[in-house]
Design an enzyme around this catalytic site. Structure first.
Site, PDB file in Angstrom:
ATOM      1  N   ASP A  45      -1.819   5.242  -6.267  1.00 50.02           N
ATOM      2  CA  ASP A  45      -2.104   4.418  -5.086  1.00 50.02           C
ATOM      3  C   ASP A  45      -2.192   2.942  -5.447  1.00 50.02           C
ATOM      4  OD1 ASP A  45      -2.866   3.541  -2.571  1.00 50.02           O
ATOM      5  OD2 ASP A  45      -4.943   4.194  -2.779  1.00 50.02           O
TER       6      ASP A  45
ATOM      7  N   ASP B  60       0.816  -1.206   0.000  1.00 49.30           N
ATOM      8  CA  ASP B  60       0.000   0.000   0.000  1.00 49.30           C
ATOM      9  C   ASP B  60       0.855   1.264   0.000  1.00 49.30           C
ATOM     10  OD1 ASP B  60      -2.095   1.718   0.128  1.00 49.30           O
ATOM     11  OD2 ASP B  60      -2.705   1.203   2.164  1.00 49.30           O
TER      12      ASP B  60
END
Length: 405
Positions: free
Chosen positions: A277, A93
Site C-alpha cells: 500500500d 494511493d
C-alpha cells in the site's frame, strides 16, 4: 528485465519535498467506501496508518512515467484536469481506486467537463465514524503527462470540505477497479485511471511500476517515478519476482500478497495475507508479531510519535528483517527499519532520536489482512502492480541497502 511486451512504459519522475505542517505528506510531481489514509489528520502516523488498515480489514472485498516527490509521510503527483488543464496535487494511493479532487483547490470546469448526474461517496478514517469525501461525479480530461492524456476519466469533485492536509487536493486511485464498487450513485463501478489508459491504447499492458527513493538530508533530490504500462529497468537491480494476488479475504480485494517475516533467524510472523500500500507510511504487522519484534529490539513506545524508540546501542545491535514472498527473501536492513533522522521533527520526534518504522497493526494474526508493506518498505524495493496478470512484483534497487536514514 520486466517481462512485458509492447511499447516501453511512460514515466513520471518524483522529487522530494518535506511538509512540516500538521499534515505531512510525500508528493509526486507530474504525476471502498470506508478506508483510511495515513497522510493527513495527524502527525501521529501510527494511529493514522492503523485506522486506515482497520477500515481495509472491514472490506469484503507503450508505457509512460510520472515523476513523484517525497514529502515525509506520503507521495503525491501533480495531475491536470480539464482543457486547458488545472493542476491538482493528489495523494498516490494503491489502497483505493477512486480519483477525486476539490479538497483544497476548487474544480475549474472547461469544455471537456461532463456532469454524469451521479454523486460519489468514499469514507476515510475510523470505520465507526468515517469522514466522507463526497460530491458530484464528472468525466473530464485528465493529464498525467504529455504522453498520458485520458479524454473522459471518471473523477469526483468533493463538496464535503474533506481535508487531506496542506497542499493536498485529492487522491489518485491506483488500486484494483473493484474497489470503486458502490462508490458512485449511478454506476456499479467506474473505470480507474489505469483501466482507461489501457482501454484507449495509451499503454499496452495494465501494469504500474513504482519507484520510491528514501528521503534524507543526504538525498535532497529523492522522490521517485510511476511507470505506466510496464517497468523502468533503470530503477531496479536484478530481476523482478512476481507473486499472485492472495486468495485470502479481505487482502484479496486489494494488492494483497502472502508473506512471512523473520527478525534475524527468528520467525515473528508465519506466512499469512496482507497488502502492499503506497498510501500507508509504515510497515504494520499483526499485534502478536509486533510484540515479538518489540521484545527482540528492546524498543519502547514513544508517546510523541507513536513509534518504537531505541537507543544508539540498541540500533547497533539491530538485526535485519527478512520478508519471504513467493520463495524469494527480501532483506530490510537495520537502517531501513528506522525513520529518517533528518525528518524526525516532521513526526514530532526528537532531533537525535532513533525511531523504528515497524508498528502494530492493531489486530492479531488470522484476520485476513495481517500486514501492510507501506512506503517505508517500498522505498527499498521496486514494486509492480500487474492488473493484466493479477500479480504483484518486487525487485531490489540501488537503495535496498542504503544507509541514508
Amino acid at each position: 528485465m520486466c517481462d512485458l511486451l509492447g511499447r516501453p512504459p511512460v514515466h513520471l519522475r518524483l522529487y522530494t519535498r518535506v511538509q512540516t505542517s500538521s499534515f505531512v505528506y510525500r508528493e509526486i510531481d507530474e504525476a471502498s467506501r470506508h478506508r483510511a489514509t495515513n497522510s493527513y489528520g495527524s502527525k501521529n502516523i501510527v494511529a493514522a496508518d492503523r485506522v486506515r488498515i482497520q477500515n481495509l480489514q472491514a472490506q469484503d472485498g507503450s508505457s509512460s512515467s510520472v515523476n513523484i516527490a517525497n514529502a515525509a509521510t506520503s507521495f503525491t503527483a501533480d495531475i491536470g484536469v480539464g482543457s486547458p488543464a488545472t493542476y491538482y496535487t493528489l495523494l498516490l494511493d494503491t489502497g483505493s481506486s477512486n480519483t477525486w479532487i476539490g479538497a483544497k483547490k476548487p474544480y475549474q470546469p472547461t469544455t471537456t467537463s461532463q456532469d454524469t448526474g451521479g454523486t460519489f461517496n468514499v469514507g476515510y478514517g475510523d470505520i465507526k465514524r468515517p469522514n466522507y469525501a463526497s460530491g458530484k461525479e464528472y468525466t473530464d480530461t485528465v493529464t498525467l503527462n504529455s504522453n498520458l492524456v485520458i479524454p473522459s476519466q471518471s473523477i469526483g469533485v468533493s463538496s464535503s470540505n474533506f481535508d487531506l492536509g496542506d497542499g493536498l487536493d485529492g487522491l489518485l486511485g491506483l488500486g484494483p477497479g473493484d474497489l470503486t464498487h458502490g462508490t458512485v450513485s449511478n454506476a456499479d463501478k467506474v473505470p480507474t485511471v489505469m483501466d482507461n489508459l489501457f482501454e484507449q491504447g495509451s499503454i499496452s499492458s495494465e501494469v504500474l511500476g513504482v519507484f520510491f527513493a528514501p528521503a534524507s538530508s543526504d538525498n535532497d533530490n529523492a522522490g521517485g517515478e510511476l511507470a505506466f504500462g510496464g517497468c523502468d529497468d533503470s530503477k531496479y537491480t536484478g530481476s523482478i519476482n512476481y507473486v499472485p494476488i492472495t486468495s485470502t479475504s479481505p487482502a484479496s480485494t486489494y494488492w494483497g500478497i502472502d508473506q512471512s517475516i523473520s527478525y534475524g533467524q527468528t520467525q515473528i510472523l508465519s506466512q499469512t495475507a496482507g497488502i502492499v500500500d503506497t498510501g500507508s507510511t509504515l510497515i504494520l504487522i499483526a499485534t502478536d508479531a509486533f510484540e515479538k519484534y518489540q521484545s527482540a529490539t528492546g524498543g519502547t513506545l514513544d508517546k510523541s510519535t507513536g513509534l518504537l524508540k531505541i537507543s544508539s546501542d540498541q540500533y547497533s545491535q539491530l538485526s535485519s528483517l527478512y520478508f519471504a514472498i513467493g520463495g524469494v527473501t527480501y532483506e530490510l536492513t537495520s537502517n531501513a527499519q528506522i525513520w529518517p533522522r533528518s525528518l524526525n521533527t516532521a513526526i514530532n520526534g526528537a532531533a537525535g532520536g532513533i525511531y523504528l518504522v515497524i508498528s502494530d497493526l492493531g489486530s492479531r494474526s488470522g484476520a485476513g489482512l495481517d500486514f501492510v508493506n507501506g512506503y517505508c518498505f517500498l522505498e527499498r524495493f521496486y514494486s509492480v502492480y500487474d492488473t493484466t496478470n493479477s500479480r504483484v512484483g518486487f525487485a531490489t534497487t540501488a537503495y535496498t541497502s542504503a544507509t541514508t536514514n
